[in-house]
Design an enzyme around this catalytic site. Structure first.
Site, PDB file in Angstrom:
ATOM      1  N   ARG A 263      -7.628   1.417  19.176  1.00 11.65           N
ATOM      2  CA  ARG A 263      -7.264   2.179  17.991  1.00 11.65           C
ATOM      3  C   ARG A 263      -5.820   2.652  18.148  1.00 11.65           C
ATOM      4  O   ARG A 263      -5.305   2.779  19.260  1.00 11.65           O
ATOM      5  CB  ARG A 263      -8.190   3.382  17.803  1.00 11.65           C
ATOM      6  CG  ARG A 263      -9.670   3.016  17.689  1.00 11.65           C
ATOM      7  CD  ARG A 263     -10.519   4.269  17.587  1.00 11.65           C
ATOM      8  NE  ARG A 263     -11.943   3.959  17.475  1.00 11.65           N
ATOM      9  CZ  ARG A 263     -12.778   3.862  18.507  1.00 11.65           C
ATOM     10  NH1 ARG A 263     -12.318   4.045  19.750  1.00 11.65           N
ATOM     11  NH2 ARG A 263     -14.053   3.589  18.320  1.00 11.65           N
ATOM     12  N   LYS A 287     -12.711   8.124  21.227  1.00 19.76           N
ATOM     13  CA  LYS A 287     -13.105   9.254  20.390  1.00 19.76           C
ATOM     14  C   LYS A 287     -13.964  10.240  21.164  1.00 19.76           C
ATOM     15  O   LYS A 287     -14.716   9.865  22.063  1.00 19.76           O
ATOM     16  CB  LYS A 287     -13.888   8.752  19.164  1.00 19.76           C
ATOM     17  CG  LYS A 287     -13.037   7.989  18.151  1.00 19.76           C
ATOM     18  CD  LYS A 287     -13.886   7.622  16.950  1.00 19.76           C
ATOM     19  CE  LYS A 287     -13.056   6.943  15.876  1.00 19.76           C
ATOM     20  NZ  LYS A 287     -13.871   6.580  14.695  1.00 19.76           N
ATOM     21  N   HIS A 358      -5.661  -1.084  12.192  1.00 19.52           N
ATOM     22  CA  HIS A 358      -7.080  -1.309  12.470  1.00 19.52           C
ATOM     23  C   HIS A 358      -7.505  -2.754  12.228  1.00 19.52           C
ATOM     24  O   HIS A 358      -8.517  -3.204  12.764  1.00 19.52           O
ATOM     25  CB  HIS A 358      -7.928  -0.363  11.621  1.00 19.52           C
ATOM     26  CG  HIS A 358      -9.081   0.228  12.372  1.00 19.52           C
ATOM     27  ND1 HIS A 358      -8.912   1.082  13.448  1.00 19.52           N
ATOM     28  CD2 HIS A 358     -10.420   0.087  12.221  1.00 19.52           C
ATOM     29  CE1 HIS A 358     -10.097   1.440  13.904  1.00 19.52           C
ATOM     30  NE2 HIS A 358     -11.032   0.851  13.183  1.00 19.52           N
ATOM     31  N   ARG A 361      -8.043  -4.742  15.332  1.00 26.82           N
ATOM     32  CA  ARG A 361      -9.343  -4.446  15.960  1.00 26.82           C
ATOM     33  C   ARG A 361     -10.438  -5.271  15.293  1.00 26.82           C
ATOM     34  O   ARG A 361     -11.284  -5.875  15.975  1.00 26.82           O
ATOM     35  CB  ARG A 361      -9.602  -2.947  15.834  1.00 26.82           C
ATOM     36  CG  ARG A 361     -10.857  -2.422  16.494  1.00 26.82           C
ATOM     37  CD  ARG A 361     -10.863  -0.899  16.333  1.00 26.82           C
ATOM     38  NE  ARG A 361     -12.101  -0.298  16.795  1.00 26.82           N
ATOM     39  CZ  ARG A 361     -12.331   0.073  18.042  1.00 26.82           C
ATOM     40  NH1 ARG A 361     -11.407  -0.141  18.971  1.00 26.82           N
ATOM     41  NH2 ARG A 361     -13.466   0.635  18.386  1.00 26.82           N
ATOM     42  N   HIS A 384     -17.639   1.237  21.165  1.00 27.66           N
ATOM     43  CA  HIS A 384     -18.615   1.786  20.214  1.00 27.66           C
ATOM     44  C   HIS A 384     -19.732   2.488  20.979  1.00 27.66           C
ATOM     45  O   HIS A 384     -20.310   1.915  21.904  1.00 27.66           O
ATOM     46  CB  HIS A 384     -19.214   0.675  19.341  1.00 27.66           C
ATOM     47  CG  HIS A 384     -18.241   0.121  18.359  1.00 27.66           C
ATOM     48  ND1 HIS A 384     -18.439  -1.066  17.705  1.00 27.66           N
ATOM     49  CD2 HIS A 384     -17.048   0.600  17.912  1.00 27.66           C
ATOM     50  CE1 HIS A 384     -17.421  -1.301  16.891  1.00 27.66           C
ATOM     51  NE2 HIS A 384     -16.565  -0.312  17.002  1.00 27.66           N
ATOM     52  N   TYR A 393     -19.983  -6.173  11.783  1.00 31.66           N
ATOM     53  CA  TYR A 393     -19.317  -7.456  11.994  1.00 31.66           C
ATOM     54  C   TYR A 393     -20.255  -8.642  11.786  1.00 31.66           C
ATOM     55  O   TYR A 393     -19.812  -9.786  11.808  1.00 31.66           O
ATOM     56  CB  TYR A 393     -18.699  -7.500  13.394  1.00 31.66           C
ATOM     57  CG  TYR A 393     -17.569  -6.503  13.539  1.00 31.66           C
ATOM     58  CD1 TYR A 393     -16.370  -6.692  12.866  1.00 31.66           C
ATOM     59  CD2 TYR A 393     -17.730  -5.357  14.309  1.00 31.66           C
ATOM     60  CE1 TYR A 393     -15.346  -5.769  12.969  1.00 31.66           C
ATOM     61  CE2 TYR A 393     -16.708  -4.440  14.419  1.00 31.66           C
ATOM     62  CZ  TYR A 393     -15.514  -4.644  13.743  1.00 31.66           C
ATOM     63  OH  TYR A 393     -14.517  -3.724  13.852  1.00 31.66           O
TER      64      TYR A 393
END
Length: 413
Positions: A263, A287, A358, A361, A384, A393
């Site tokens: 990111r 995150k 993004h 990614r 994730h 995806y």
């Protein structure tokens, strides 16, 4: 008669005015921060002109405020040749004088009128910061929504929270939600629930108005990720001139985005200590403080090393990537990386799906899926924490889905 200000700057006339004795210190601070000799001379010369203007207007050192900045720039636009960086240079000088204690700090802004919109917003902001200990980013997100809500209900008059009703809440959401993106609308309703809970906490509202805030629909996996194609990534990388320091930095940043799917905020916060050169490993701060250990590909490592050896300006910062212009410091956040990506996409003439970071990614995840990688492997690389995040995806491989599609009855054979 030439006047030596410091080892870097020589002026053609003696500086006058209240700031003149401090121009040498200002020049030394600019030199220590990493500005070039040309820019130091420009800022000191501009400071000398500002000091002369203050003297002509009988402004003493202790009376200098930020209000003098726009007044001087208006004068300069009428009598001299202004430049784009004049505002930033004078503001930088005033900040320096404040740090040195030469110019007093600005007086506090006037307190808003009791029970006005701004008064209520300020009290709510203090509550979030001190009672709830929320992050500054969250407070900055919530406050504008609450201000709009109070202005929508009370206008410029006195704000009486006891007069709020469920109808007021629903009316505001119905008015605002159609104008906002779905995610932005959900943030608005979250901010409203927070504020209405605060109003009940203060004892000014008896009923639970937070329950009256309508729910904004949020369909899972409603959109297909917009991914940049591999050939477009190669075109962007090939367009970057790595002979310059800025080019070496931007090349390494785009490689990190494309090869590891980082990111933009993760790239901006990457530290020198996060790179284990011997093990060939990268520690990424994701995150919510989550850390992800990733292998460091040889081409990515070479690009970072090239920037660190001949490109990264001298700095005490431990961040890997720094601003190209003085002062040499770390990026303020992921927005700076997004700006670099947008600039490089525009320079490369690539017709990418978006101008954001993004998409690299998404592009990496899409290619991994088409190459046979499992959703678990993709999720591990992208950091994730929940498998549902990676499920989106499964919608992107249109070619594979076509092979599974049954022929339409009555269609062409």
């Amino acid at each position: 008669m030439n006047v030596v200000i410091n080892s870097q700057v020589v002026l053609s006339r003696v500086p006058e005015g209240p700031i003149a004795p401090y121009l040498g210190m200002f020049a030394d601070s600019l030199d220590a921060t990493g500005y070039t000799v040309k820019w130091i001379h420009r800022q000191v010369l501009l400071g000398a002109c500002f000091s002369r203007w203050l003297r002509q207007n009988a402004v003493a050192l202790q009376d200098i405020t930020s209000d003098h900045l726009p007044r001087y720039l208006r004068y300069r636009s009428r009598h001299l040749q202004p430049r784009d960086g004049d505002h930033a240079a004078i503001a930088h000088l005033i900040d320096f004088l404040r740090r040195e204690g030469v110019v007093p700090e600005e007086r506090l802004a006037a307190v808003p009128a009791p029970f006005s919109v701004e008064y209520r917003v300020l009290a709510y902001e203090v509550y979030l910061r001190e009672a709830r200990a929320l992050a500054t980013a969250t407070i900055v997100t919530y406050v504008p929504f609450v201000r709009d809500f109070l202005k929508h209900r009370f206008g410029a008059g006195s704000v009486k929270l006891s007069c709020l009703s469920a109808a007021d809440v629903v009316r505001f959401v119905r008015h605002q939600a159609p104008r906002l993106h779905r995610k932005r609308a959900k943030l608005m309703t979250t901010a409203l629930r927070s504020f209405l809970s605060y109003a009940r906490f203060c004892g000014e509202v008896d009923v639970d108005l937070a329950a009256a805030v309508p729910v904004v629909p949020n369909w899972s996996m409603a959109s297909i990720p917009r991914a940049i194609a591999p050939e477009q990534v190669r075109q962007v990388l090939a367009s970057i001139d790595r002979r310059s320091a800025t080019g070496r930095r931007d090349y390494a940043i785009v490689l990190l985005l494309a090869r590891l799917g980082l990111r933009s905020g993760e790239v901006a916060s990457l530290q020198l200590d996060d790179i284990d050169w011997k093990a060939g490993q990268l520690s990424v701060h994701g995150k919510s403080g989550h850390r992800n250990e990733l292998p460091l590909p040889a081409d990515v490592g070479s690009a970072i090393a090239a920037y660190l050896k001949s490109g990264r300006p001298p700095s005490t910062s431990r961040c890997v990537f720094l601003r190209a212009r003085a002062p040499a410091r770390a990026f303020q956040g992921g927005c700076a990386v997004g700006t670099i990506v947008r600039h490089r996409l525009q320079r490369s003439d690539v017709d990418a799906p978006t101008f954001g970071a993004h998409q690299f990614r998404h592009g990496l995840a899409t290619e991994m899926l088409r190459g046979g990688a499992s959703l678990g492997e993709i999720g591990d690389l992208l950091g994730h924490r929940h498998p549902q995040t990676t499920m989106i995806y499964t919608k992107v491989d249109i070619q594979a889905l076509r092979k599974l599609a049954l022929p339409w009855p009555g269609g062409a054979q």
